[in-house]
Design a protein around this motif. Structure first.
Motif, PDB file in Angstrom:
ATOM      1  N   LEU B  14       0.802  -1.127   0.012  1.00  0.00           N
ATOM      2  CA  LEU B  14      -0.047  -0.278  -0.137  1.00  0.00           C
ATOM      3  C   LEU B  14       0.834   1.245   0.162  1.00  0.00           C
ATOM      4  CD1 LEU B  14      -2.887  -0.853   2.374  1.00  0.00           C
ATOM      5  CD2 LEU B  14      -2.916  -0.753  -0.127  1.00  0.00           C
ATOM      6  N   GLU B  22      -7.551   3.040   0.295  1.00  0.00           N
ATOM      7  CA  GLU B  22      -8.242   1.915   0.887  1.00  0.00           C
ATOM      8  C   GLU B  22      -9.640   2.207   0.734  1.00  0.00           C
ATOM      9  OE1 GLU B  22      -6.225  -0.661   3.840  1.00  0.00           O
ATOM     10  OE2 GLU B  22      -4.977   1.097   4.269  1.00  0.00           O
ATOM     11  N   ASP B  27     -11.483  -5.162   1.859  1.00  0.00           N
ATOM     12  CA  ASP B  27     -10.222  -5.257   1.676  1.00  0.00           C
ATOM     13  C   ASP B  27      -9.725  -4.964   0.358  1.00  0.00           C
ATOM     14  OD1 ASP B  27      -7.385  -5.581   2.218  1.00  0.00           O
ATOM     15  OD2 ASP B  27      -7.456  -7.666   2.052  1.00  0.00           O
ATOM     16  N   ILE B  29      -8.767  -1.630  -2.826  1.00  0.00           N
ATOM     17  CA  ILE B  29      -8.442  -0.265  -3.160  1.00  0.00           C
ATOM     18  C   ILE B  29      -8.947   0.260  -4.309  1.00  0.00           C
ATOM     19  CG2 ILE B  29      -6.006  -0.480  -2.048  1.00  0.00           C
ATOM     20  CD1 ILE B  29      -5.025  -1.056  -4.813  1.00  0.00           C
TER      21      ILE B  29
END
Lengths: 95, 95
Positions: B14, B22, B27, B29
């Motif tokens: 990340l 995020e 979970d 992006i």
């Protein structure tokens, strides 16, 4: 520019587009399509993109893998116009 | 199949993807991009589509005119994997 569809004209247009649903809270229509795979889904999107660019009228759409969700409305007119009906019919002709 | 990124590996990945945010509650992006017009936006999408198909790993994405919102996550793994990082870096290389 295309005028926003009103009254009977709007009703008649929607009656022709039996695969499309009205969007709640917006003067717009939506259709969700599923394809065999991403190749088929993006191939379809490419054909719609070429038509949309030619028309100067573009969809709002979401794609994940084999699914394409399309919303049509004419931003400049604040709602549905003949351009949306035309693009919807083109989409139906491919699906 | 790619394993879900955990702990330090996830944190490091990340940190490299500074243009990505995020997604809350997942979970995954996300990155939103704007282009000069629909031609440029869909041209970009076509390049990403070819790469995604080659990788066998596809984005979730929304487009309206010159805007493309992309979400990356690996459904089979239930979250972010190295495939998402690779596709995100490819997208960054185009943008």
């Amino acid at each position: 520019m295309s005028d926003r569809l009103q009254g009977e004209a709007r009703k008649d247009a929607l009656a022709e587009l039996e695969n499309w649903q009205e969007v709640s809270g917006r003067d717009a229509i939506t259709r969700s399509l599923r394809f065999a795979d991403f190749n088929a889904a993006f191939g379809f999107m490419s054909r719609v993109a070429l038509k949309a660019e030619q028309m100067g009228h573009h969809p709002e759409w979401f794609n994940v893998f084999n699914r394409v969700d399309i919303t049509l409305s004419t931003h400049d007119a604040g709602g549905l116009t003949a351009l949306d009906v035309k693009l919807a019919k083109f989409i139906d002709s491919l699906a």
